[in-house]
Scaffold this motif. Sequence first.
Motif, short mmCIF file in Angstrom:
data_model
loop_
_atom_site.label_atom_id
_atom_site.label_comp_id
_atom_site.label_asym_id
_atom_site.label_seq_id
_atom_site.Cartn_x
_atom_site.Cartn_y
_atom_site.Cartn_z
N ARG A 5 -11.76 -32.12 -27.93
CA ARG A 5 -12.44 -31.26 -28.92
C ARG A 5 -13.05 -30.03 -28.26
O ARG A 5 -13.04 -28.94 -28.82
CB ARG A 5 -13.52 -32.07 -29.66
CG ARG A 5 -12.95 -33.10 -30.62
CD ARG A 5 -14.03 -33.69 -31.50
NE ARG A 5 -14.99 -34.48 -30.72
CZ ARG A 5 -14.87 -35.78 -30.45
NH1 ARG A 5 -13.82 -36.46 -30.90
NH2 ARG A 5 -15.80 -36.42 -29.76
N LEU A 15 -10.33 -27.59 -27.66
CA LEU A 15 -9.90 -26.99 -28.93
C LEU A 15 -10.87 -25.91 -29.38
O LEU A 15 -10.46 -24.85 -29.87
CB LEU A 15 -9.77 -28.09 -29.99
CG LEU A 15 -9.05 -27.69 -31.29
CD1 LEU A 15 -7.61 -27.27 -30.98
CD2 LEU A 15 -9.05 -28.84 -32.29
N GLN A 16 -12.16 -26.18 -29.22
CA GLN A 16 -13.16 -25.17 -29.60
C GLN A 16 -13.08 -23.95 -28.68
O GLN A 16 -13.40 -22.83 -29.09
CB GLN A 16 -14.56 -25.77 -29.53
CG GLN A 16 -14.82 -26.84 -30.60
CD GLN A 16 -16.20 -27.46 -30.47
OE1 GLN A 16 -16.97 -27.07 -29.58
NE2 GLN A 16 -16.52 -28.42 -31.33
N PRO A 53 -5.64 -25.19 -27.35
CA PRO A 53 -5.09 -26.40 -27.98
C PRO A 53 -4.11 -27.13 -27.08
O PRO A 53 -3.95 -28.35 -27.20
CB PRO A 53 -4.41 -25.83 -29.23
CG PRO A 53 -4.12 -24.41 -28.90
CD PRO A 53 -5.23 -23.97 -28.03
N THR A 92 -3.45 -36.20 -35.63
CA THR A 92 -4.55 -35.45 -36.26
C THR A 92 -4.63 -34.03 -35.72
O THR A 92 -4.84 -33.07 -36.47
CB THR A 92 -5.88 -36.19 -36.01
OG1 THR A 92 -5.76 -37.53 -36.51
CG2 THR A 92 -7.02 -35.48 -36.72
N LEU A 93 -4.48 -33.87 -34.40
CA LEU A 93 -4.55 -32.54 -33.81
C LEU A 93 -3.40 -31.66 -34.29
O LEU A 93 -3.62 -30.50 -34.70
CB LEU A 93 -4.51 -32.66 -32.29
CG LEU A 93 -4.44 -31.34 -31.50
CD1 LEU A 93 -5.68 -30.50 -31.76
CD2 LEU A 93 -4.28 -31.61 -30.01
N ALA A 153 -1.63 -31.99 -36.96
CA ALA A 153 -1.70 -31.76 -38.40
C ALA A 153 -2.62 -30.61 -38.76
O ALA A 153 -2.58 -30.10 -39.88
CB ALA A 153 -2.15 -33.06 -39.10
N SER A 154 -3.48 -30.21 -37.83
CA SER A 154 -4.39 -29.08 -38.10
C SER A 154 -3.69 -27.74 -38.06
O SER A 154 -4.32 -26.70 -38.27
CB SER A 154 -5.54 -29.10 -37.10
OG SER A 154 -5.05 -28.93 -35.78
N GLY A 155 -2.38 -27.72 -37.75
CA GLY A 155 -1.62 -26.47 -37.78
C GLY A 155 -1.64 -25.69 -36.49
O GLY A 155 -1.52 -24.46 -36.52
N CYS A 156 -1.83 -26.34 -35.38
CA CYS A 156 -1.89 -25.63 -34.11
C CYS A 156 -0.62 -25.79 -33.29
O CYS A 156 -0.62 -25.54 -32.08
CB CYS A 156 -3.10 -26.10 -33.29
SG CYS A 156 -3.05 -27.87 -32.91
#
Length: 1644
Positions: A1474, A1477-1478, A1482, A1504-1505, A1507-1510
Amino acid sequence: MAELMVKVGGRQAEWENGKMLLTPAQLVTQCEHGISEAESSLNTLIQHLQHLLILHNRCNFRISLSEYCQETTTSITFRMLDRVVAPELIPATIDKMVRPYMRDHGLEEDKVLLQYIQDLLEQCSGRASYQLEASWEVKAITCVHCMKDMECKYEGTLLLMNKAVIPWSQAMEAFVAEALKWKHPRAPDLQHRYSMINLRKMLANYALRNYNVSEFTTAPALLKYILHKDQPTVMQDALQVVEAYPDHLKKTDAYNIRTHFLIQENRLSECMALLKSLPQEEVEVCVRRIAIWAELTLQDSIIADEEMHKKQQMIAVEAALLALKHLADIEEDTFNLLEYEEKLQDFQNIFALQKEYGEFMTRSEYQDPEFRKAVLMEHLAKFFQSMTQADEGEDGDASEECPCHDDRKRRHMKGNYSKMFRLAKLLGVSSDELRGHLAVRASQDGNIDSAINMCQILYEQAPNATTGRVLYNVAHNLCSMQAEPEAHLAAQQRSDITNIIHQLASRALTICEQDLLCDCLELCKCSSLSQRVYQKCEKAAYDGSVQPADDEDHLAGPQKDPYSEWTYDSFFKEDGLVLDTAEAMPLTYQFTLACLPQAGCSVKGSVSPLNHARVAGRSSPEDDEGSERILDEIHASTSSIVQYLQESSLYQLAFQFSVQALGVCLQHVLMDDILNLPTQADQEQQAFRAIKRRKLLAMGKQGSVMGSEFITALLTKLFSCRRVDHNLALGYVSVLNKADAFKKLKSQSASAGLNYRRVLAIANVGKDLARLVGQEDVLKACESLAADASWGHRLQKMKISFKDAFQKESAAKHKLLSTIIANEQTDLELILDYCRTFRLNPSDALLLYLEYLLLLQPTLDPAGTSTLDAHIKHASQCVSKVDPIIAQIPVKDILLKRMANLLVTKINFYDYERIRFVLSVMEMNMEREKTTFVWTIDLAKGLELLEFLWHYRRTQDPDQYELNFKPTADAEDEEQRKLFTEFVTAPLLSKKRLPFHPLLLGDPWKIIRPELSVETVSALLSITKLLKMPTDQVYVSAIQNMVNSCVKDQPRDVIPAPDEHSSMELRKLPGLDRKLVEGIRSLLLQVSDLQLAVATSRWVAKELPLGAEQVMALKACAFLTKKWKESLPEDSPNLEKASIMLNRVTAATQQIATQHVLYKYRLAKTPYLSLANSPARLIFKLYEDESIERRLVEKAGVFPDIHAAAEEISQIGSRDLGKIRVTLFEQWLHASGGSKQGEEQDSTETLNFNTEPENQEAKEEERSLHRMVYLMQFQAMEKSATFLLNIAYTSGSKVTYVSRVRALRCLLSLVDSQVIQTIAKKPVEEIREYMKSLLYLAELEALHVPQTLESFNKSNKAALARGLWRNHNHEWRAVRLVSDLCLDYEIWDPHMWNSILQQLLAFRMLKYLEHVLVRLSAISDLWQVGCLMRAWKTVLLSPFTTACEDQKAACLKVYTLTQRCPLLLELDVAGFSRQFLQAGLPACALGCLLFLPDGQKRNKHIQTLLASGCSLGILDQMKELELARTPLSQAEQIVGEVYQYLDITNQYDILLDQPHYSSLQAYLVRHDRTSSLVRWLLQNDRLTEAIHLAQQYNQVHGDSSSSVTTKAGLQQLQDFLISQNLPSCVEMLNVAENGGDQPMDVDK
C-alpha cells in the motif's frame, strides 16, 4: 523543551559531520544529509507556542494549539471580535487588544475591520430582523464607527445597507441617517444607495422582494412592469423608479408607457384623463409619441391576426385623433398649431377611409398623391369592370359612357356614384379628374381597341377641352405602351399603331385647351418623327401592307420628302443598316415620352396662354423638381436613340433627333424664363431655374459634340474613300465654326497616323479652309505639317520615330536631335541639313554630338557585362571621331566651357581615357588660342594624377561619400545628379579604379583612407605625396583599416559569460592572425613621430579582442613606449609621461597575457579574471577549481589543464611555481579534520532528534584529497610515491594520524599498486592495513582515548569495543566507532549489537543503519536480536514517512532492500504494498505482494490491486525502469501476473493499441493461452491481429515446414482455430468470409 531539543539536535548534527558512511576497512564514499524534518517541525512549534503565549498574556485570548495552526492572523482577529458579546464593549476591545495585535502583525486595521464586517454579514444577514436578534447589526455598526478611514467607513456602510433585512431596524435607520450627513466625495453614492433601499420597499408591494435594484440595465423593464399594473398608486410608484434611475429613465418614459398601455387596452377615456392631468410640456411630448406610435402601428408589416391588427390600427388612429384635438385646444403657438391641425386632418381622413371603405394605409401613403391616385384607380377599376359587364349584357358594346351632368348626354348608369365621389373627396381628387380617369382607364389596361373606340365616342359627343386632354392622355398612354421593349400583344398586332397615335394627337390638337396646345403640337411632331424611323425598319422595307391609316395623314406610309430628295440625294446619300422594329420603335417612343409631360398633368391657374406643361416642364408652377427630371429624361432617351442610330450608321437621322431634343429643351428653358419674370419668382425657384440653365448648357455642349461627331463620321467616310473629294470635304468642315472645323481636320490628321499621303490631303483641305476664312497662322501650320510629313518619311527609313516631333515646336525638333545623333546612320551632314530645315543652331547640335561621342559607353556582351579592355578600345574609337567636330565649332570659348562642364558634371569619375582626352584638348586649345579660361583644376596636376591612377587597382568598394560626391556646388540640375549616380555606380570601373574627381576636387582622405593597408600603402604613397597628404597619417590610417577590417561589425565583448555552462573559449575573429599583427608592427615602426606611434599602438591593443594578437600588440606598444622614452632628453617635459606610460603598458601586458592564458585553458571565470594582477593568488585559486574533483570521478570528461595554465602564469608573473605547489600540498595535508571536532562535545546530549547529520568536514577532506592527488600529478609517479610514503611513515607530533591517512589515500589513488610495492618494498596489503589502523587511531584520538599503533594492533578488539561502549555510548561518534570495530573484526555479540542498533535508531543514523543491517543480514546468529525487526521497519518505512529530494529513487531502493531483509516473512508485506501504491509505484506494490507466503492470500491481494485499474501503469513503469537500466529483480513475474489477469478478465482492449500488446501476445503464445485472445479478436472484428496471432503461434508451437508458411493468412488462422478446438470461432470466420466484411487476400 522544544528550544532545548533544537539546540541539542544542532550539536548532534555537528558531531556526525566528518564521519563517513562505511567502516575504515571499506572506506568508499561519504554520506550526505540535510536539515531534518524533526528539527523543522520543532522550529515551527516554537514559533506557534510563542504566538499563543503573546495572545494569552496581552490579549487575554485563549486558543488551543491545534486551533491556532488552522487559523491566520486575520481569522484570529475575527475570533477575538466574535468573543465580544456586548456591542458596547467592542470599541474598548478594539483599542486595547485588536489594534495592538494587528499592528504587531502588519495588518491594515480599517481594512481588517471591513473584512470582519463583510464576514459577519455573510453569516448573519439571512436571519430575520427581530428586536432580540439584531445584535449582529449593532456589532457591525459599532465596528464602522471604530474605523478611521472614511473610505472604509463608506464601504462598511454600503455593505450594511445591502445586507440588512428589510424593513430596517431603528438602529439601522438612525445609523444610515447619520451616514447621510457625512461629508465625503462618495456621499452621492450613499444617497443613491439609500434611494435604492426605499425602492426595494416599494417593490415589495409588487411581489419583487428579490429584485436586484443595483442592476441598472433592467430599469426600463421594471418601469414597464409597474406601469402595466392597475394599482391606484401605479404612477407615483413609477415616478419613484424614475427618480431612482435618473441616468436611465425620465418622467416622459413613464407617461408614454402608461398611455401606451391604456390605448392598447382600449381605455381611451382614462388615457385622455391622464393627458389632461399633465403639464403642457409633458402633454406635447406624450401626444407626439402617441401620434408617432399610431403612424408606426399603421406601418406595421408583421400581422398575425388581420382582423385584430385592423382593430388595433383603428384604436391607435382614434387615440391619436383625441390626443391631437386636446393638444390643439391647449396649444398657443400658431406654427405648432398648423402642424397639429395638418396631422389631425390626415388622421380624420384615414379614420374615415378605414371605417367607410375598409382602406388601411399609412400616413405617408396617404400624403403621397400617387398612392391616393392608385387607390382611386383601384376602386374605379372595380367600378368600371362592373359597368362594363352591365353594358355588355345590354348591347354587347365594349364602349362605356362616362358620367356627365349634361342633360343632353345623360344616360341611365348603374352604380353608386355618390360613394365614388365621396371616395374622391377623401382622397383629394376633383370630379373632373375622376371623369377623365374613367376614359383613360381602358388605355392603361392595354385594351387598345376599347380605348380607341372610347376616344372616338368622346370626340364625337363631347368635343371640348376636357375631351382633348383625354385624347392626349390616351395617345400618351399608347406611346408609353410602345415605349416598353415588350409591348402588349394587341399593340403588336396593329401595324398602323404609329399612324393611330399621330391621328389621336392631331385630333387632340384641334379641340384642346390653350394650355395643352403646345403639348399636343409637340406630340404631333414626335409622332411624325416616329413614322420616319418606322420607315427605316424591316417592316416598312419588306411589308407592303404598311400603308397610311388615314388619307388625311400625308406623313403615313413609306413616302419621301421631295425637298430632301431633290436637295441632297444627287450629292451624297448615306447608307445604313435596316433597323429592327422591336428595338427601334421602343427607343423612338421613349424619346417621344421624354419630350412630353406625363399623362394627365395640367397647369392650373395659368396666367399666360402659352404657360403649358411641356414648356414649363411641370404639372404646376410650384413644381420645379419635375422640370429638372424632364431635362434628364430627354437627355437619356435622346442618347439611347442616337446611339442606336449611330450603331446603324444612320448619322443623318440621329442628327435630326439631336436637333429635336435640343429644340425642346431650349424652348422649355427660355419660355420658363420669359413667362416667369425674376421679380415674380422666389429665391428657390430662381435656384431651380439656374440649375436648368446649367443643364441646358451642358446638353447644348453635348449636342454640339454629337453634331461634331456626326460630321466627323461623315468626314471619315469621305476621307476613307478611294479618291478623296476635296471640295465636298471642304463643304462639310464649313458647316462647323472655324475652331471646330480646324479641330476636326486636326483630329483627322491625327487619326491618319504615319500615312503621309492622307496627311497631305488633309493638309491641303486645311490650307483651302484657311484661305477662305483668312487664317494665316493656320496656313503656316498646314505648310509646317507638310514639311513634317516629308521629314517623317525620311527619318522613317532610318527607323527613327518622328512621332514626338510631329507638328511640334522647334524645341521638340531640337529634342529629337539626341535621338538622331544616337542613330548609327547619322553623320555630320545629316545633322547640319536637319538644322537648316528647322532653323536650329548648328553649334548646339555639334556640341551635343560631341558630348554624345565622349559619353558613349560600349555595348555589353550577351551576358550583360563588359571587360576593361573593351571599354578602353571603345573609348579610343569615340575619341577619334571627335576631332572633325571640334574643327567645325568656330567659337573655342564655348567649346572650352562645354568641355570643362562635361569633365566636371558628366564624364565618369573612373573613365581615365576620356578624362585624359578632355584635359589634353583643353590644355592644347588654351595654349594654341592663348585663351584665358578660369579653371579650378590644375591640368598638369590632373594629368600627373591620372598617370598614377592608371597603374593602381583599387581594393575597396565605393563608400557613401564617393556615391554622393558632387564635383561642383552649383550642379543642381536633376538630370546631372541622376547622371552622377549612374556614373558612380558603374559596376565595372568603380570596382577597379579610384575616382578622379573626388581626389582632385574633394576630400582625398575619404577616398584614400579605405584603400590603405600594408599591401597598398607603398603604391599609394606617390598619390598622397602629389596630393600633399601627411605620410605619418597615411601609415596610421592603414593601421586603422587593418584593425577595423577584423573588428568592424563584431561585438566589442568577445569574452563569453563566465558561468558554468560557458565554454570559456575565446572567439576567433576572421582575418585576425599573427601575420596581421606583424604587418601592423612593421607600419608602426615606419611612423616618424614616436608619440603618435605609441598612441596608435595603444589604440590597436584596445581595439583588438583578448587573445594572442592583443598580447603581441601590447608588447609592440611597450617596445615603442620604451623607444620613445629613450629618445627623449633628460630635461624633456614628456619624460615623466613616457615613464608612467611604460609602467601602465607593462602592467596591462601582464594582465592581458594572464587573462589570455585563462581563456586559452578554459578557466576564464570571474574570480580568476579578477586575480589576473596577482599571479600567486591566482595559482592558489586555480588548484582549488571544481574540475579537479570532477575529473577523478568522470574519467571520460574533458577538463582544463591547470598545470599548464599555472606554468604559463608563473612565467608571465615571474613567480616560483614549485614553492607555490609545496605550500598548497602542506596546507591540504595538515588541514584540520573531523577527528578533532569532538573535543568540546557534551557527552550528555544523546537524544533522538529524528535526523541524520551531514558530514561537511568529510566532504571538505575529500576535496582536499582530490586536490592533492591532482597536484602530485605534475611530476613523475615514482617521485610522488616516494614523497607520500615518507609522509605516511614519518613519526612525530608534527604529522598527525589524519595527515598520514591523507597521504596514504593520496598514494593509493595516484600510484599503481606495483609501483607502490616496488618503491615501498612491502606488500600493498600491509600498507592498507597500516592505513586502517591509522583511521581507528584518529577516531580514538577524537574520543580522547590515546592509543599507539603498536598497542592498538596488540589489543583485544572485542574488549576495546566493550570499553568504548561502556564509557562513550552516549556519543554518536563512539557508537559509530564501536559498530565499525564489530563489523571489521567480526564481533557478533547479540547483546552488543542489540544496544548498537538501539543507539543508531536513537541517533537517527538511518543511512549508516541501512549499511549495518545489510551487513548483519548475512549473520544468521544475529537474526534473533530483539531490536532487529524494529530497525528494519524504521529503515524500510523512512522514505514513505519523511520527505526527501528523490523520493521515487529512495522507494525503489527500499524495494531492493526489502528482498535482503532476513525477517521478510515477518514483515507486513501488504502494508508495504500500500505504501508503494501511494508513492506512485504500482509495480513495486505488485512485487511486494509476490513475497506473501500464503498463495491464496497472495492471489487475492494481487487480484484486488490489478482490479483497481493500474495494469497499464504497472507495464509502463516496468518499461520505464528497463529503459533507465534499473529493472526490478522480479520484473518477469510482475509482468506475467499482469498478463495473466488481463487474459482471465478479457481486458485485451487496454493494451490493443499500446506498445505492450506485442509482449502480451508473445507471453500468451509462449504459455499456450491464446484461446481467449483469438476469440476476443474475432468478436471485435480484429481479423488482422488474429492472423498475426495464429502465425506467431505456428512459429512457436506449430509446424514450421514450407507448406505451412506458404498458406494464406486466413487459411493459417482457420487451421489454428481448429487446432485449438474453437468451432464457434471457425463459424464466425466463415461468416466473415462470406459476408465480405474483411478482404480475403489478407496474408502475412
